[in-house]
Design an enzyme around this catalytic site. Structure first.
Site, PDB file in Angstrom:
ATOM      1  N   TYR B  25       0.788  -1.125  -0.162  1.00 10.64           N
ATOM      2  CA  TYR B  25       0.039   0.024   0.127  1.00 10.64           C
ATOM      3  C   TYR B  25       0.808   1.115   0.059  1.00 10.64           C
ATOM      4  O   TYR B  25       0.405   2.348  -0.050  1.00 10.64           O
ATOM      5  CB  TYR B  25      -0.830   0.021   1.305  1.00 10.64           C
ATOM      6  CG  TYR B  25      -1.745  -1.061   1.241  1.00 10.64           C
ATOM      7  CD1 TYR B  25      -3.173  -1.098   0.419  1.00 10.64           C
ATOM      8  CD2 TYR B  25      -1.629  -2.254   1.976  1.00 10.64           C
ATOM      9  CE1 TYR B  25      -4.137  -2.028   0.418  1.00 10.64           C
ATOM     10  CE2 TYR B  25      -2.576  -3.344   1.944  1.00 10.64           C
ATOM     11  CZ  TYR B  25      -3.752  -3.117   1.032  1.00 10.64           C
ATOM     12  OH  TYR B  25      -4.537  -4.188   0.945  1.00 10.64           O
ATOM     13  N   HIS B  82     -16.155  -6.171  -2.002  1.00 14.48           N
ATOM     14  CA  HIS B  82     -16.419  -7.555  -2.449  1.00 14.48           C
ATOM     15  C   HIS B  82     -17.432  -8.125  -2.086  1.00 14.48           C
ATOM     16  O   HIS B  82     -18.080  -9.058  -2.610  1.00 14.48           O
ATOM     17  CB  HIS B  82     -15.258  -8.326  -2.289  1.00 14.48           C
ATOM     18  CG  HIS B  82     -14.002  -7.505  -2.414  1.00 14.48           C
ATOM     19  ND1 HIS B  82     -13.467  -7.028  -3.638  1.00 14.48           N
ATOM     20  CD2 HIS B  82     -12.920  -7.213  -1.558  1.00 14.48           C
ATOM     21  CE1 HIS B  82     -12.281  -6.403  -3.618  1.00 14.48           C
ATOM     22  NE2 HIS B  82     -12.015  -6.252  -2.279  1.00 14.48           N
ATOM     23  N   HIS B 102      -9.040   2.002  -5.923  1.00 14.03           N
ATOM     24  CA  HIS B 102      -8.309   0.976  -5.104  1.00 14.03           C
ATOM     25  C   HIS B 102      -6.753   1.327  -5.212  1.00 14.03           C
ATOM     26  O   HIS B 102      -6.323   1.545  -6.109  1.00 14.03           O
ATOM     27  CB  HIS B 102      -8.587  -0.250  -5.543  1.00 14.03           C
ATOM     28  CG  HIS B 102     -10.083  -0.691  -5.346  1.00 14.03           C
ATOM     29  ND1 HIS B 102     -10.367  -1.111  -4.005  1.00 14.03           N
ATOM     30  CD2 HIS B 102     -10.826  -0.756  -5.998  1.00 14.03           C
ATOM     31  CE1 HIS B 102     -11.873  -1.280  -4.249  1.00 14.03           C
ATOM     32  NE2 HIS B 102     -12.026  -0.967  -5.424  1.00 14.03           N
ATOM     33  N   ARG B 113     -10.813 -10.917  -4.398  1.00 13.94           N
ATOM     34  CA  ARG B 113     -10.590  -9.444  -4.458  1.00 13.94           C
ATOM     35  C   ARG B 113     -10.900  -8.835  -5.882  1.00 13.94           C
ATOM     36  O   ARG B 113     -10.909  -7.672  -6.219  1.00 13.94           O
ATOM     37  CB  ARG B 113      -9.475  -8.783  -4.132  1.00 13.94           C
ATOM     38  CG  ARG B 113      -9.115  -8.762  -2.593  1.00 13.94           C
ATOM     39  CD  ARG B 113      -7.763  -7.955  -2.035  1.00 13.94           C
ATOM     40  NE  ARG B 113      -7.326  -8.566  -0.671  1.00 13.94           N
ATOM     41  CZ  ARG B 113      -7.810  -7.924   0.323  1.00 13.94           C
ATOM     42  NH1 ARG B 113      -8.734  -7.057   0.564  1.00 13.94           N
ATOM     43  NH2 ARG B 113      -7.351  -8.619   1.561  1.00 13.94           N
TER      44      ARG B 113
END
Lengths: 159, 159, 159, 159, 159, 159, 159, 159, 159, 159, 159, 159
Positions: B25, B82, B102, B113
């Site tokens: 991330y 999801h 995202h 995912r």
């Protein structure tokens, strides 16, 4: 800092753009998109080449040929997105940062369009914004390349 | 031309950004992303508000509350992407053009995912570019709103 | 015979009723439905309370709180119908006769709306009649309670 | 050696414990379980905190809040076990060793209870022993923390 | 109160423990685990026997032979966990309270390891804590037997 | 306002009602249900006809024959609910507003009973209330017809 | 001891027996099978009736009509075996011990023939022995009835 | 005409017969079944041998060893029925006519018991009649052998 | 350079080779294959041992026993290929380079033969060439060992 | 050369043709189609009979009755196409060359309409051309019959 | 005996060999593999031709063109292995004995790589041995051709 | 009335027609089919062009090139039928009425041949009649074009 070069690749039926089902794909032609991409690239001092083909294997070859020249690829694999292991393998093999773009929102169409065989080997995917998807894809590719160059190291592709 | 306003919504665990698994991330914090979004919006004369919540139902309410104020929504529904029919229904019900973003490339992670329950009711989806996904999402939302205003008609959301 | 009391519970996005996609959900507002339910309950000497929430966990708590007061529950779990094990467990745990209602005909919409995680722990399900689904649901709950009282025994919930 | 601290988290409907379906869940109340856990922790010189919530998003927040304080988490995510990507992500993001416990034997119930979305990010899972599942979970967490401390290194969570 | 006796059963490849993939299974050998189990049993005045076999059918026979002697079984069916109807039937037929244990966290490995054919006929399952899984399994079995004896009735196996 | 007429159709094995598995289907006979439906219809000035058949093809024909006479259909397709494309097509072809009813709660029985092939072409579905399902179904059909007549336009069937 | 009576039911296309694909179904005609069944029944002092129909709904009715007369049913539902919930419900509703027979070995043919919707409500199933399947089915039914009479209690059908 | 010989093979856990779950499997022991089979074989001038094993591989070997001696096999593969390719291959390889029998009605139990890996290579399958399944299986095998001998040619196994 | 040693392992029913279905498996016997393998090994100065067993657990043990002696394994797990987690785990645990071979072309047979549980832990798989599969398997194993020795490092098994 | 005779069979709801959903099925009535088929048959010296039924079992019987008379069958099994094993078996049993026709393009409708249970036993399938499907079907059947007669041998049905 | 000729075909991305992901595919280039294959063929008096293409349709044509010249084909269809019905049909149509080879162990990679659409029409498949897969494939093809010639009859391809 | 023009397109391996598996595809060559199509077209005053290619992408281009010239397309996409989204998109994009034809009965072959990705965008599909499928396809296309011209409006393609 090295000259940045982007290869744009358009897959099957994208040569029909602007003539095909405008409610889904808009009225802009592929030539107009390529012109706009070229204009934007030039503004940012970036070299850009575009190519379109309807053949899966030629997409494989265009990806391979981008290797020695390009810093990044922006690709719309069209209908091959959902089945082509060969294109997936090509993206993986050449190792260039690749951005997958789609004109339409794949999540709002037939179920089989929600699976992308190719996206897993790309940096990311952009879909649903019509011609804008390409322009955002170019921005994403350039931001990625610049960030990589700034950190003086080839940012590893995420698998 | 009406003032453009964008509501940015961050879903569960995004408050941890910059502390959580940086390899996936990145190290940018949510505050930094919000500051950058605010800066970019201001540059373009656009009002922008951000909110984060870990609760699915509060995301539903934030989407509902955006209705009378915002021209568009940029949303990262995080783990609720999801499974949440409630968020899908909220996006559908308020009818604002919505861009789903995202940080990570969903197609390169666990199979679950790759299914987005919410994206079908958005204009499109952008994933995989870290903090850039938000900035591209803002650009996508603004381009959409401008195009709609230019054509003097509410561009219909694609379903 | 004991006073009959019914708890009506509205799930996510139902507060938007009358504003959301009237072709699917009709133009009646939630307040109008609650008023009509109250009027019908009063006519039959029944106490009735209504509550709406967009949070799955609050639905769980509202079901739990109905336990000591209510004779029956009429619930529209909205988008949580299709995934919420927590609501299913709450209905099962409090053991009150519960009627599940839906405004739209779930069988005529997206495939994922045809699976109800919660209905298996209810007495039955009514869907497709717009606001009427609630009124029929109230009738069903009252008929069930009256039948149970008449037979002087707690009719066992069907699992 | 650092003071060991354990955060116990109870998910939806566990506040009903002892009242709900005793054939499946036993007659012990949640307060009794928390008291027994506290007693056992105290005997071993361990700090222990307990919390219960019916909201998925609050479980996410309680996990996040445990980060700076706790050495380990013992969690029963209840009905959220089977669907919550948000809780899975929270456990993954805070990086604390986490033990998942369940009162009932998930493998002997409905098929959907055999899939745990959250367990993959925990050290392990214990199910089927009623209140004992919690006590065994506390033992498992403490054994893990002690072993990690003994080896003078944070034992990596297994993914 | 009758003497408590526990039969421990180790399935295929567990004889290799300590030599096989230590990152997943740890460095403790099976002999060390059996010694620790014996020590713990002795401390609690419990008789304990251990056996290992690589043959599915011999696990079936060891379960059958435990019937007249043991109060409970602690079993790690290894690779047979995921396919063996014969072991499931044996556990069901002898009717002894049985605890299933696994060294690794099955939920964090290949998808096929998340299905347990045998666990549905056990009291419960413990996985992910290395050798500790066995010690926790012994505790779980003893707690179960003691609770059953205290209530002066054979607690029914949960199916 | 035109005379309202309702055709009630009972599918296979419903002639056994009251004799078959009373724990699931109750003790009321089909004749008693038809009498009660007739009484309720008469009270509301509505004509009502009932028919039962065990043959799928005869249900198809009864639906076709209702066309020139009936304002609405209340149908319990019994075991054909889950497989009959022919009945689905008949309901779709005649275009009468149709309410599907079931005595038992389909969601609490075998998995194959949760799929209704026919309900998608009905206005809605009511299940789980025993004989009450028919009475609620009559109310739902009449409310629908009245609402349609009031608005002076054939309310479109939802697909 | 009461007179034993067996109803034999032949489903669709069995009237063609002896003419249809002899490599799969043999050369014996249905009349010959019925004659042999009658002879065997007579030898054992048992009444036997046979009927054949090509209509699913008529099989339902023949099962219902057997109720007051027969002690047991031997049925070959033919092609309806794999889809007919109506026949399954009829067998379940009349509650007579029923033996399902098939001429060919269903497990060695198309995959869809391996699922029997009806067998779950029968005592058992016999398949693969050509005309012998019927004779074995008669033996199985008689053995079941005799055993039930001997134990002076209606042996419960297994579900 | 050659002497007829039948090999009876019992799979895992059948040695427990009479002690295991009598509601499902009855109270007859395996010895009693073998004695009855022997008596019936003797009455018909047929040689019969029986063997039981809990090991899949030993079933494979018993099937192989039957080859030079037996005219037919009656086998209950127990829990291996649903997974054993090795037993399927053994039946296929030795080429003896084989009848598969089961005490319980597989179609009325867990879904995984409805798939038989082995039955496709047998003549047919008989299930649900308790000990009678074996006696019917013997009859089926003998009828098959006699019919083959009468036609003076090895009747081909159906695949 | 160390002496090279190869363990050849034959699974269930391979002892029947040459007698079983020659159209699929050829007429060569297992003894002939072992002799040819021995001859080829001797020519290349390699030690070779062969073993056959019909028992899954014995294959596990033979794999374990190869560990201290062999440089590589050539294995035909026969019918256990498609289900045996125990054999997969054994191959993985001993860590010897292993080549999986099959006489028949698994891809041209029943669908269940196309999944190999064991091959993922081998170097590779060879199928379809009859006895040649073994000889090619030996060549593959030797080439692998020689290449590893040449590079003076244990080539890591691919997972 | 023998007189050619064609049996045309129309399944459920085809009697409504011309009244049902003209956007999908056109405005031609079944009588008009039968008249056109008769005219075309007469022109080619072919006898033609037509029949319509809404009952699956009657379609089975009409197929059986065609056996002694017809040279070929043209059938539209309507809604039974997707589930009827009985019709499939009837086509297979009578062995007449059969052409399956459908008015609408099954591939462009609900997913369940893309599976034909019956077509595998026909020569081929024609769908999507409205009434033309029947005329093309007649041509296909006649071409097949003529080709078979020319080659003086019954062309084998393809399975 | 006729001169033996082998056509080697390399599919998409194999031209990158030695440059692509050496951890998976090794460092040998395609030219080196072709040279080694040529050397080995020459040693055995066999003619050998190699060709590589990235286009699925060109693989189809290369297979067709091999027909009049080659005795056998050794093919690595690369990414087309998993989807190409066209290549499967080409192999089937030309009827030459064909050996499918893969550098990597398909069973140890993504699940979609374990399905081969093309292998069912080949003699067999070899995967996982890097460049050795080709050399083993050549051996397999030559052994097959020699065996066929020795038996003086075209050995039928296995389907 | 405008001149009618039909483009016939043959997909992969159809150039082998008459040489490939005559039992399935017949002995007629592609040249003979094209000649017969040309003769029939000429008889009806229709222009007809034929083309064959083994490349998916060339089929895409041939469809695109038909746009300005042809009134309709008759296409046999061969092996690409079952996977090609690109061909589906091309048919959809050019918007010409298209008839899909197949020589063999897809419903009687491998399961994967029953799914057509392309047929949903065609008017209809004809399969199973050998070369006749093409002639019927030409008739279907011409009937469609004539009907459209007669109604003086482009008949909308069915989706």
């Amino acid at each position: 800092m090295a000259k940045v070069r982007v290869q744009v690749l358009h897959g099957p039926n994208l040569n029909l753009l602007g003539t095909r089902d405008p409610a889904v794909y808009g009225t802009t032609t592929l030539a107009e998109i390529d012109a706009e991409l070229a204009r934007r690239a030039k503004d940012r001092g970036v070299e850009l080449r575009s190519a379109q083909t309807n053949l899966e294997g030629e997409l494989v070859e265009l990806i391979q040929q981008a290797k020695p020249w390009a810093s990044a690829i922006v690709i719309n694999p069209g209908g091959y997105t959902h089945t082509s292991v060969a294109i997936r393998d090509a993206i993986d093999a050449v190792g260039l940062p690749t951005v997958e773009v789609h004109l339409s929102n794949l999540h709002a169409r037939e179920p089989f369009r929600q699976v992308s065989v190719t996206a897993a080997k790309c940096i990311g995917q952009i879909c649903g914004f019509g011609a804008q998807s390409y322009y955002l894809g170019l921005d994403a590719a350039l931001a990625h390349v610049e960030s990589t160059q700034r950190h003086g190291q080839k940012r590893q592709r995420r698998r």
